[in-house]
Design a protein around this motif. Structure first.
Motif, mmCIF file in Angstrom:
data_model
loop_
_atom_site.group_PDB
_atom_site.id
_atom_site.type_symbol
_atom_site.label_atom_id
_atom_site.label_comp_id
_atom_site.label_asym_id
_atom_site.label_seq_id
_atom_site.Cartn_x
_atom_site.Cartn_y
_atom_site.Cartn_z
ATOM 1 N N PRO A 154 0.814 -1.227 0.000
ATOM 2 C CA PRO A 154 0.000 0.000 0.000
ATOM 3 C C PRO A 154 0.841 1.268 0.000
ATOM 4 O O PRO A 154 0.507 2.241 -0.675
ATOM 5 C CB PRO A 154 -0.814 -0.123 1.300
ATOM 6 N N PHE A 155 1.928 1.255 0.793
ATOM 7 C CA PHE A 155 2.775 2.447 0.861
ATOM 8 C C PHE A 155 3.338 2.784 -0.517
ATOM 9 O O PHE A 155 3.301 3.935 -0.960
ATOM 10 C CB PHE A 155 3.899 2.217 1.869
ATOM 11 N N ALA A 156 3.848 1.752 -1.207
ATOM 12 C CA ALA A 156 4.423 1.977 -2.532
ATOM 13 C C ALA A 156 3.354 2.411 -3.526
ATOM 14 O O ALA A 156 3.580 3.323 -4.341
ATOM 15 C CB ALA A 156 5.123 0.708 -3.019
ATOM 16 N N ALA A 157 2.186 1.761 -3.487
ATOM 17 C CA ALA A 157 1.130 2.086 -4.442
ATOM 18 C C ALA A 157 0.650 3.528 -4.278
ATOM 19 O O ALA A 157 0.487 4.263 -5.267
ATOM 20 C CB ALA A 157 -0.036 1.119 -4.276
ATOM 21 N N VAL A 158 0.424 3.940 -3.033
ATOM 22 C CA VAL A 158 -0.060 5.300 -2.779
ATOM 23 C C VAL A 158 0.989 6.323 -3.189
ATOM 24 O O VAL A 158 0.689 7.317 -3.879
ATOM 25 C CB VAL A 158 -0.438 5.478 -1.288
ATOM 26 N N ARG A 159 2.255 6.098 -2.787
ATOM 27 C CA ARG A 159 3.305 7.053 -3.106
ATOM 28 C C ARG A 159 3.583 7.131 -4.610
ATOM 29 O O ARG A 159 3.735 8.222 -5.177
ATOM 30 C CB ARG A 159 4.591 6.693 -2.360
ATOM 31 N N LEU A 160 3.653 5.982 -5.267
ATOM 32 C CA LEU A 160 3.939 5.989 -6.703
ATOM 33 C C LEU A 160 2.824 6.674 -7.481
ATOM 34 O O LEU A 160 3.082 7.415 -8.431
ATOM 35 C CB LEU A 160 4.129 4.553 -7.207
ATOM 36 N N SER A 161 1.582 6.434 -7.085
ATOM 37 C CA SER A 161 0.465 7.066 -7.788
ATOM 38 C C SER A 161 0.442 8.573 -7.557
ATOM 39 O O SER A 161 -0.047 9.330 -8.406
ATOM 40 C CB SER A 161 -0.856 6.445 -7.351
ATOM 41 N N GLN A 162 0.979 9.025 -6.408
ATOM 42 C CA GLN A 162 0.988 10.449 -6.097
ATOM 43 C C GLN A 162 2.107 11.189 -6.828
ATOM 44 O O GLN A 162 1.899 12.304 -7.303
ATOM 45 C CB GLN A 162 1.145 10.665 -4.585
ATOM 46 N N ILE A 163 3.285 10.562 -6.924
ATOM 47 C CA ILE A 163 4.437 11.295 -7.453
ATOM 48 C C ILE A 163 4.788 10.926 -8.896
ATOM 49 O O ILE A 163 5.552 11.641 -9.532
ATOM 50 C CB ILE A 163 5.684 11.084 -6.564
ATOM 51 N N THR A 164 4.226 9.818 -9.408
ATOM 52 C CA THR A 164 4.522 9.437 -10.795
ATOM 53 C C THR A 164 3.207 9.247 -11.555
ATOM 54 O O THR A 164 2.476 10.190 -11.789
ATOM 55 C CB THR A 164 5.391 8.165 -10.853
ATOM 56 N N SER A 165 2.923 8.008 -11.933
ATOM 57 C CA SER A 165 1.701 7.719 -12.679
ATOM 58 C C SER A 165 1.227 6.314 -12.357
ATOM 59 O O SER A 165 1.958 5.523 -11.735
ATOM 60 C CB SER A 165 1.943 7.849 -14.183
ATOM 61 N N ASP A 166 0.016 5.994 -12.798
ATOM 62 C CA ASP A 166 -0.536 4.661 -12.557
ATOM 63 C C ASP A 166 0.336 3.569 -13.169
ATOM 64 O O ASP A 166 0.461 2.474 -12.616
ATOM 65 C CB ASP A 166 -1.955 4.568 -13.139
ATOM 66 N N GLU A 167 0.941 3.860 -14.319
ATOM 67 C CA GLU A 167 1.765 2.854 -14.998
ATOM 68 C C GLU A 167 2.942 2.412 -14.126
ATOM 69 O O GLU A 167 3.355 1.247 -14.181
ATOM 70 C CB GLU A 167 2.282 3.412 -16.331
ATOM 71 N N TRP A 168 3.475 3.328 -13.313
ATOM 72 C CA TRP A 168 4.581 2.963 -12.433
ATOM 73 C C TRP A 168 4.137 2.027 -11.324
ATOM 74 O O TRP A 168 4.921 1.189 -10.852
ATOM 75 C CB TRP A 168 5.218 4.223 -11.861
ATOM 76 N N VAL A 169 2.885 2.140 -10.888
ATOM 77 C CA VAL A 169 2.359 1.195 -9.893
ATOM 78 C C VAL A 169 2.346 -0.205 -10.480
ATOM 79 O O VAL A 169 2.782 -1.180 -9.843
ATOM 80 C CB VAL A 169 0.944 1.607 -9.444
ATOM 81 N N PHE A 170 1.866 -0.324 -11.710
ATOM 82 C CA PHE A 170 1.804 -1.636 -12.348
ATOM 83 C C PHE A 170 3.206 -2.169 -12.667
ATOM 84 O O PHE A 170 3.451 -3.381 -12.574
ATOM 85 C CB PHE A 170 0.951 -1.559 -13.615
ATOM 86 N N ALA A 171 4.129 -1.278 -13.030
ATOM 87 C CA ALA A 171 5.508 -1.713 -13.278
ATOM 88 C C ALA A 171 6.128 -2.244 -11.994
ATOM 89 O O ALA A 171 6.838 -3.272 -12.001
ATOM 90 C CB ALA A 171 6.332 -0.552 -13.829
#
Length: 400
Positions: A154-171
């Motif tokens: 969850p920490f990674a998903a929330v942070r990545l979606s906030q500072i990058t993009s959805d694609e980075w969450v899936f990567a």
């Protein structure tokens, strides 16, 4: 007489199995907490549909658990894990290409199916190498993989979606799944050759081939507890983000995981020594109090307190109930008992958001969490009636 030497627990293959489960759980929990927000943003899904986008993953996992316990040894444990992990990696790669909500659900179901196979197969493999005298302890440490996944995902998903993009969450989830795949390749797994009788009956499906009746009573408790857990994993982020407390959401999951990690360092030893009644009722009470606190929360620190209580509850309840279920069954049915336990967890996580999501427009998020607390209290009563009252001081169930 000198005490017998303690059998070794942390072997090479035990640790590789830990890595496999850790990677799988990071993917599971990261996408579970991210998917409702993603579905609402990308496809304009309402609360119920967004909740289904999150929980459909565990529907796939639950369906495959109905049969994987029976057929795991026919297919081969190592072969099954490698194939399922390859599909698991592919699932995360495909998410950005899903341009329709229905296609998103299909990918969720397929990846969830792979997860159900992975978690059942790797747990069964690790159970083979845990010394019987240290089973609760070994399962407790092994389940720390899920704990760390609950912290990192969850920490990674929330942070990545906030500072990058959805694609980075899936990567990120694709990389974690790939690490699990690489970890299983050198893992030595004991294969169990089916008997001639089992081979002759391989296509006959009976209730006992799908569920272990002796493990089922405590699996029902795990199912009820998982409903409460699902309300946290699915709706806490939208609830807190909507109130302008996005930082509290990421902090909740971090504290939640640290509490789980801390309690699992000793809960298994306590259970091995004093029995399940020394840990399970208190764990369920802590989870109910966590949900109640979330419903009443009006500050950052209330959320932190809820995270500590929830982490203690979930951190003890899941491995302790699993150990009890395995204790109640016979050695040759451990894969089916393991599948029964995970099926109960998956079903609870899948049912919770859909069955109780209607509470949000009626009573708001606080009302949702009050109802969830009541559900977990019912789970504690079911535990006591079905198992706890039959436990004698040695920790062995009279009825099991």
């Amino acid at each position: 007489m000198a005490p017998l030497p303690q059998q070794r627990l942390f072997t090479r293959d035990y640790l590789l199995g830990f890595v496999v489960l850790l990677g799988a759980y990071i993917v599971f929990i990261a996408l579970m907490t991210f998917m409702a927000l993603y579905a609402a943003d990308r496809f304009n899904a309402n609360d119920t549909a967004a909740g289904f986008a999150a929980s459909s993953f565990v529907i796939g996992a639950g369906l495959v658990r109905l049969v994987i316990g029976k057929y795991l040894d026919f297919i081969g444990r190592k072969r099954t894990l490698v194939l399922a992990l390859a599909i698991f990696v592919l699932g995360s790669v495909l998410y950005p290409f899903a341009n329709h909500f229905a296609l998103l659900i299909v990918i969720r179901l397929v990846q969830g199916t792979a997860f159900g196979v992975i978690s059942t197969a790797v747990t069964s493999a690790v159970l083979d190498i845990i010394p019987t005298s240290r089973r609760s302890e070994g399962l407790g440490y092994f389940s720390l993989a899920a704990t760390l996944g609950t912290a990192i995902g969850p920490f990674a998903a929330v942070r990545l979606s906030q500072i990058t993009s959805d694609e980075w969450v899936f990567a990120f989830t694709a990389i974690c799944a790939a690490i699990s795949l690489l970890a299983v390749l050198p893992m030595r797994i004991n294969e169990h050759t089916p008997t001639e009788e089992e081979y002759a009956q391989r296509w006959r499906i009976r209730g006992s081939d799908l569920l272990d009746g002796k493990a089922l009573p405590v699996a029902i408790v795990a199912f009820i507890s998982a409903i409460g857990y699902s309300l946290i994993m699915t709706f806490l982020s939208p609830y807190l983000v909507g109130r302008g407390l996005a930082d509290a959401a990421s902090m909740f999951f971090l504290v939640f995981a640290l509490a789980m990690l801390s309690v699992r360092l000793f809960a298994g030893r306590v259970q091995d020594r004093y029995g399940e009644n020394a840990v399970i009722p208190g764990a369920l009470a802590a989870m109910a109090l966590a949900l109640l606190t979330i419903g009443l929360a009006d500050s950052f620190w209330h959320i932190v307190i809820a995270a500590v209580l929830g982490g203690i509850g979930q951190g003890v309840a899941v491995p302790s109930l699993q150990a009890v279920g395995i204790q109640r069954t016979t050695p040759n049915r451990i894969p089916i008992a393991t599948s029964t336990h995970y099926l109960a967890l998956d079903t609870g996580i899948a049912v919770g958001p859909v069955a109780l999501g209607f509470m949000i427009p009626l009573a708001g998020y606080p009302g949702l969490y009050f109802v969830g607390a009541g559900v977990v209290v019912i789970g504690a009563l079911v535990y006591w009636i079905a198992h706890g009252r039959h436990v004698v001081r040695s920790g062995i169930s009279v009825g099991g």
